[in-house]
Each structure stands twice: as structure tokens, then as C-alpha cells.
Design a protein around this motif. Structure first.
Motif, PDB file in Angstrom:
ATOM      1  N   VAL A 173       4.824   6.800   2.009  1.00 23.45           N
ATOM      2  CA  VAL A 173       5.530   6.082   0.939  1.00 23.45           C
ATOM      3  C   VAL A 173       5.440   6.898  -0.346  1.00 23.45           C
ATOM      4  N   ARG A 174       4.214   7.218  -0.756  1.00 24.07           N
ATOM      5  CA  ARG A 174       4.036   8.089  -1.924  1.00 24.07           C
ATOM      6  C   ARG A 174       2.589   8.585  -1.991  1.00 24.07           C
ATOM      7  N   ARG A 175       2.419   9.683  -2.716  1.00 26.12           N
ATOM      8  CA  ARG A 175       1.088  10.174  -3.053  1.00 26.12           C
ATOM      9  C   ARG A 175       0.702   9.623  -4.414  1.00 26.12           C
ATOM     10  N   GLU A 176      -0.613   9.513  -4.665  1.00 27.46           N
ATOM     11  CA  GLU A 176      -1.131   9.062  -5.953  1.00 27.46           C
ATOM     12  C   GLU A 176      -0.513   7.722  -6.367  1.00 27.46           C
ATOM     13  N   HIS A 177      -0.632   6.738  -5.495  1.00 33.23           N
ATOM     14  CA  HIS A 177      -0.125   5.402  -5.815  1.00 33.23           C
ATOM     15  C   HIS A 177      -1.041   4.755  -6.853  1.00 33.23           C
ATOM     16  N   LEU A 234      -0.260   6.318  -0.171  1.00 39.14           N
ATOM     17  CA  LEU A 234       0.202   5.018   0.313  1.00 39.14           C
ATOM     18  C   LEU A 234       1.179   5.298   1.444  1.00 39.14           C
ATOM     19  N   ALA A 235       0.915   4.714   2.602  1.00 40.66           N
ATOM     20  CA  ALA A 235       1.746   4.959   3.780  1.00 40.66           C
ATOM     21  C   ALA A 235       2.102   3.631   4.434  1.00 40.66           C
ATOM     22  N   LYS A 236       2.978   3.697   5.437  1.00 40.45           N
ATOM     23  CA  LYS A 236       3.305   2.556   6.294  1.00 40.45           C
ATOM     24  C   LYS A 236       2.976   2.942   7.724  1.00 40.45           C
TER      25      LYS A 236
END
Length: 231
Positions: free
Chosen positions: A133-137, A147-149
């Protein structure tokens, strides 16, 4: 930096007392004021030293010292304590000055930023169906590394360390507590990823429902092909 090779004896006085008898040693005086006494052994650690802030004065030996063959004395006084290093020089074989300039610092291969970038690029390392999803959430107490799914679409917070210790598990636990309050993310599970995970950290993580993943840095970089290993 000043580099001196000399026969010398050394006395440290202050919070403790220590004596190095006469022997051939390497003396280093660094630009930050520190003075280090090395032998030809003991790896990187000096036999004795004075850390900054301190001042060094080179003085003439006392009469009894001169009679013993001392040619010069270094008196190194710490600026914030009574600690004092007294180096008595006998025969000086080498004395030189060197301007080393500003050091850029140690650049480590395999630090957490590198691991984070590699794991984000190869997010499938965490399992089939995972997507980034993104790095450094960002959270209210700091950024989660990734942050992943997962394959079911559930949010996964990934905390990455070179060495996985209890502090890292506690950090991820705090992130998860906050993220699970967000209805757009909850439920959020955790993955604690590191090159080495200490047994105590693994036990704590698993007790809190956090999955542990050991990262193979070379495999992530593509240096080591795990699929082709015989063992």
C-alpha cells in the motif's frame, strides 16, 4: 591527527587509577581532543585514553623523571572532572601530523532503510497475494515502515529491524493499537521482520499475535537465489 610511536609509561588518575609501565606504544591525538594509547594488540580498543572535552599540554619532565630517561610529558586534563592522563615519553621513534578532513561517516549495507526498500519491492516475501500500500505510513506516534494488504485484503503493518529485539515488538504493538482505531484500516495485523530475531522478541511477538519473518538480505538483493539452494 597526531600520530606518535614512542617508548612511554602512562598513569591515569581520577575516578580510578591505572598504570601502564614503560613499553613501546602508539599514541594518537585526534582533532576532537581525544588522546588514545594503543599497543600492538587488543583489536581496536586502546589500553587507556581520555575522551573529550579535555586539554593536553606538553611539559618538561620533573627532575626525577628526567633522571629516569623521560624526555617529555603529556598532561591530558578532562574539562569536566578531575580525571587526568599523564604520559611520560622516553624515546620517540615517530611523530607526525595528518589532516584527515571531514569524514562522511560509515555507510552500512543492509541498514533498515535498505531492508525496507527491498521488502517493499519484493512484498511477496511476506506471502502469496501480498501487495504494497505504502512505505512510511504515518501514525500519531511515528511512521510504520510498510503498510500492506494480505491475500484477503486485510491491512498489515510491517516493522523492519536489522536485529529484532523486544523494543521493536513494543514499537509495533503501539502502532497496531493506534491503527486499529482507524475504521478505514481495521482490522490491522502485524509482521515483525528482521535479519535476526532474538528468542525473547519472538516469544513476545507471537504472544501478541504478531507474525515474525526473518529476512534474507542477500536473497532480497538477488545475490542469493533461495530457490536454487541444495540445502
Amino acid at each position: 591527527m597526531r600520530v606518535v610511536i614512542a617508548s612511554c609509561s602512562v598513569d591515569y588518575e581520577g575516578r580510578l587509577t591505572a598504570h601502564l609501565p614503560l613499553a613501546r606504544r602508539l599514541l594518537m591525538v585526534k582533532a576532537d581532543g581525544s588522546v588514545l594509547v594503543h599497543s600492538d594488540g587488543g583489536s581496536y580498543k586502546p589500553l587507556n585514553w581520555m575522551a573529550p572535552p579535555c586539554t593536553m599540554a606538553e611539559v618538561a619532565p620533573a627532575e626525577h623523571e628526567a633522571a629516569e630517561g623521560v624526555t617529555a610529558v603529556w598532561v591530558v586534563q578532562h574539562s569536566k572532572s578531575e580525571d587526568r592522563l599523564r604520559v611520560r615519553l622516553h624515546e620517540v621513534e615517530h611523530d607526525s601530523q595528518h589532516d584527515l578532513g571531514v569524514d562522511p561517516g560509515l555507510v552500512k549495507d543492509g541498514v533498515e532503510a535498505h531492508l525496507q526498500a527491498l521488502l517493499a519491492e519484493h512484498i511477496h516475501t511476506l506471502g502469496e497475494g501480498y501487495r504494497l500500500v505504502r512505505r512510511e505510513h504515518l501514525t500519531a506516534i511515528g511512521p510504520v515502515d510498510i503498510l500492506a494488504k494480505d491475500a484477503t485484503g486485510r491491512s498489515v503493518a510491517v516493522e523492519i529491524k536489522r536485529r529484532g529485539e523486544i523494543d521493536g515488538v513494543e514499537q509495533l504493538t503501539r502502532y497496531l493499537e493506534l491503527m486499529n482505531r482507524d475504521p478505514h484500516l481495521a482490522p490491522v495485523t502485524g509482521v515483525f521482520a528482521a535479519q535476526v530475531i532474538k528468542p525473547q522478541a519472538r516469544t513476545l511477538a507471537e504472544d501478541r499475535g504478531i507474525r515474525c519473518v526473518v529476512l534474507d538480505y542477500d536473497a532480497l538483493k538477488g545475490i542469493d537465489d533461495v530457490e536454487s539452494r541444495l540445502f
